[in-house]
Design an enzyme around this catalytic site. Structure first.
Site, PDB file in Angstrom:
ATOM      1  N   GLY A  82      15.492  38.375   4.853  1.00  0.00           N
ATOM      2  CA  GLY A  82      15.903  38.455   3.454  1.00  0.00           C
ATOM      3  C   GLY A  82      17.073  37.547   3.130  1.00  0.00           C
ATOM      4  N   THR A  83      18.016  37.441   4.046  1.00  0.00           N
ATOM      5  CA  THR A  83      19.200  36.619   3.779  1.00  0.00           C
ATOM      6  C   THR A  83      18.795  35.160   3.587  1.00  0.00           C
ATOM      7  OG1 THR A  83      20.586  38.123   5.056  1.00  0.00           O
ATOM      8  CG2 THR A  83      21.436  35.890   4.721  1.00  0.00           C
ATOM      9  N   ASN A 160      20.466  47.954  -2.744  1.00  0.00           N
ATOM     10  CA  ASN A 160      20.427  48.454  -1.368  1.00  0.00           C
ATOM     11  C   ASN A 160      21.418  49.572  -1.089  1.00  0.00           C
ATOM     12  OD1 ASN A 160      21.907  45.876  -1.857  1.00  0.00           O
ATOM     13  ND2 ASN A 160      22.904  46.458   0.052  1.00  0.00           N
ATOM     14  N   GLN A 190      14.728  45.617  -0.852  1.00  0.00           N
ATOM     15  CA  GLN A 190      14.696  47.088  -0.772  1.00  0.00           C
ATOM     16  C   GLN A 190      13.520  47.664  -1.547  1.00  0.00           C
ATOM     17  OE1 GLN A 190      16.565  49.198   0.989  1.00  0.00           O
ATOM     18  NE2 GLN A 190      17.908  47.630   1.828  1.00  0.00           N
ATOM     19  N   HIS A 212      11.758  43.932   8.014  1.00  0.00           N
ATOM     20  CA  HIS A 212      12.310  45.114   8.693  1.00  0.00           C
ATOM     21  C   HIS A 212      12.699  46.241   7.739  1.00  0.00           C
ATOM     22  CE1 HIS A 212      16.874  44.597   8.387  1.00  0.00           C
ATOM     23  NE2 HIS A 212      16.458  43.443   7.899  1.00  0.00           N
ATOM     24  N   THR A 248       9.466  25.666  13.372  1.00  0.00           N
ATOM     25  CA  THR A 248       8.289  26.386  13.868  1.00  0.00           C
ATOM     26  C   THR A 248       8.376  27.846  13.455  1.00  0.00           C
ATOM     27  OG1 THR A 248       8.188  24.903  15.755  1.00  0.00           O
ATOM     28  CG2 THR A 248       7.005  27.000  15.950  1.00  0.00           C
ATOM     29  N   CYS A 345      34.511  45.700   5.401  1.00  0.00           N
ATOM     30  CA  CYS A 345      35.871  45.432   5.846  1.00  0.00           C
ATOM     31  C   CYS A 345      36.170  43.963   5.559  1.00  0.00           C
ATOM     32  CB  CYS A 345      35.943  45.701   7.339  1.00  0.00           C
ATOM     33  SG  CYS A 345      37.575  45.553   8.001  1.00  0.00           S
TER      34      CYS A 345
HETATM   35  N1  PLP Z   1      18.864  41.845   0.248  1.00  0.00           N
HETATM   36  C1  PLP Z   1      18.945  43.178   0.277  1.00  0.00           C
HETATM   37  C2  PLP Z   1      18.845  43.928  -1.020  1.00  0.00           C
HETATM   38  C3  PLP Z   1      19.119  43.851   1.476  1.00  0.00           C
HETATM   39  O1  PLP Z   1      19.211  45.178   1.481  1.00  0.00           O
HETATM   40  C4  PLP Z   1      19.216  43.095   2.673  1.00  0.00           C
HETATM   41  C5  PLP Z   1      19.461  43.762   3.958  1.00  0.00           C
HETATM   42  O2  PLP Z   1      20.187  44.737   4.030  1.00  0.00           O
HETATM   43  C6  PLP Z   1      19.100  41.710   2.590  1.00  0.00           C
HETATM   44  C7  PLP Z   1      18.931  41.116   1.375  1.00  0.00           C
HETATM   45  C8  PLP Z   1      19.165  40.857   3.819  1.00  0.00           C
HETATM   46  O3  PLP Z   1      17.945  40.944   4.534  1.00  0.00           O
HETATM   47  P1  PLP Z   1      17.885  40.588   6.078  1.00  0.00           P
HETATM   48  O4  PLP Z   1      18.521  41.728   6.803  1.00  0.00           O
HETATM   49  O5  PLP Z   1      16.424  40.471   6.377  1.00  0.00           O
HETATM   50  O6  PLP Z   1      18.594  39.303   6.275  1.00  0.00           O
END
Ligand code: PLP
Length: 401
Positions: A82-83, A160, A190, A212, A248, A345
């Site tokens: 996701g990031t 999230n 989410q 995940h 890849t 933090c």
């Molecule tokens: N965006 C949201 C709303 C999330 O909850 C998360 C993970 O907690 C992410 C992005 C990031 O996803 P990833 O853990 O696959 O990098």
């Protein structure tokens, strides 16, 4: 009864209540991934049979994701999670066309940080965490009036930390009307486990998901990039993923993601109803047994049902006065409950979450935040375990203040 070993997954804690952080991998996804880790060496970019087999496996997963996200298969760009998908949307857009990037104030840091790093702006939310669409319209008008081209507006489908679902269709309408050069991105990381992303994000240009969070493996995700969207790749070299993301691909991970997406999609409606009932039981039990507890986003003394209807079913978020999250989590861990505070933090000092701050939760209260999040594997036993553990832990902490 405690949830000890009560679910189908033999992990080593009695009650796992942190599905918003990550979910257990579905056994079917594990089974589907294993041959791609063990038996198949092919690089999907190659031309020989082993390579073609790997490519076919990826394309099957791509078809599943496309169907679940309301996209064409060639619009699905696999990423490392996701990031990366969020970064590609924001930074890739800004690198390609410049201009102003805008996001909601309660976005995940994977969106918020790149937006701020590119000098972007945020849109406020109300006390329930819902983005202020009028403020968004004003911001877009103001930027337009100042001759500043807005190139991206990013509003997550669901949050999230507290689970608030955003009015995405309204956001799209305002953006199309006021900032025709902007793409709309939604972080559906989410939301995917619980909502019809294809329907709710139908008008959106860019959609992020992560395996995940819905029973797939960690380290794999996807960004839907609608045809014609101008976006610079962040990883270049091999031209993979239609030139949108070089490197890849993670074949086994993508296969696992495809299986998990299929299962999550097929069981979504039923899981949402079942888990919403568990969440309601959990929140009602906490309100009964923990003096002063505040259900986040619900005005004290009001019926929580309407607020909960606008939230994901899997997230129960509360703030507990006169308690510090870190200490509470420590006691819960000792009682076998895995949960989260969702605060971060920074610079050595504990800072309350930016999400709670944006929702106007008083700082003192925000320090006592607790997120208990449920998922496809959660049971009534898990809820009862939490209800047995939280009230005495809170009482113990308050007794030592
Ligand atoms: N965006 C949201 C709303 C999330 O909850 C998360 C993970 O907690 C992410 C992005 C990031 O996803 P990833 O853990 O696959 O990098």
């Amino acid at each position: 009864m405690r949830g000890l070993w009560s679910g189908p997954y033999p992990w080593s804690v009695p009650a796992y209540l942190d599905h918003a952080a990550s979910t257990p991998v579905r056994p079917e996804a594990v089974d589907a991934m294993l041959p791609w880790l063990r038996d198949h060496p092919g690089n999907p970019s190659g031309a020989h049979p082993a390579a073609r087999r790997a490519r076919k496996a990826i394309d099957e997963a791509r078809d599943v994701l496309a169907a679940r996200l309301g996209a064409h298969p060639h619009e699905v760009v696999f990423t490392s999670g996701g990031t990366e998908a969020d970064n590609l949307a924001v930074l890739g857009r800004h690198d390609a066309v410049g201009g102003l990037v805008v996001c909601g104030a309660t976005e995940h840091h994977a969106v918020l940080d790149p937006v701020l790093a590119r000098g972007g702006r945020t849109v406020p939310v109300d006390a329930a965490g819902v983005v202020d669409v009028t403020a968004l319209a004003d911001l877009l008008d103001e930027a337009g009036g100042a001759g500043e081209a807005v190139r991206l507006v990013s509003v997550m489908l669901a949050n999230n930390e507290v689970g608030t679902v955003q009015p995405l269709a309204e956001v799209v309408e305002v953006v199309r009307d006021r900032a025709p050069d902007a793409l709309v991105h939604t972080d559906a990381v989410q939301a995917f486990a619980w909502l019809d992303v294809a329907g709710l994000a139908a008008g959106v240009d860019l959609i992020s998901v992560s395996a995940h969070k819905f029973g797939g493996p960690k380290g794999v995700g996807a960004l839907v990039v609608r045809d014609g969207a101008r976006l610079a790749p962040r990883a270049v070299g091999g031209g993979q993923e239609g030139g949108r993301r070089g490197g890849t691909p993670n074949v086994a991970g993508i296969v696992g993601m495809g299986v998990a997406a299929e299962l999550a999609g097929a069981g979504r409606a039923e899981a949402a109803v079942r888990v919403a009932a568990l969440r309601d039981r959990l929140l009602a039990g906490l309100v009964d047994a923990v003096p002063g507890v505040v259900e986040t986003g619900v005005a004290p003394g009001t019926d929580p049902a309407p607020a909960r209807a606008g939230r994901l079913p899997g997230i129960a978020h509360v703030c507990i006065p006169d308690v510090e999250s870190e200490a509470l989590l420590f006691l819960l861990e000792r009682a076998g409950i895995d949960a989260s505070a969702a605060s971060s933090c920074s610079s050595g000092a504990m800072e309350p979450s930016h999400v709670l701050a944006a929702m106007g939760v008083p700082r003192d209260l925000a320090f006592g935040s607790l997120r208990l999040s449920l998922g496809h594997a959660s049971t009534a036993g898990d809820v009862e375990a939490a209800l047995a553990a939280v009230p005495p832990a809170v009482a113990q902490l308050r007794a030592h203040r």
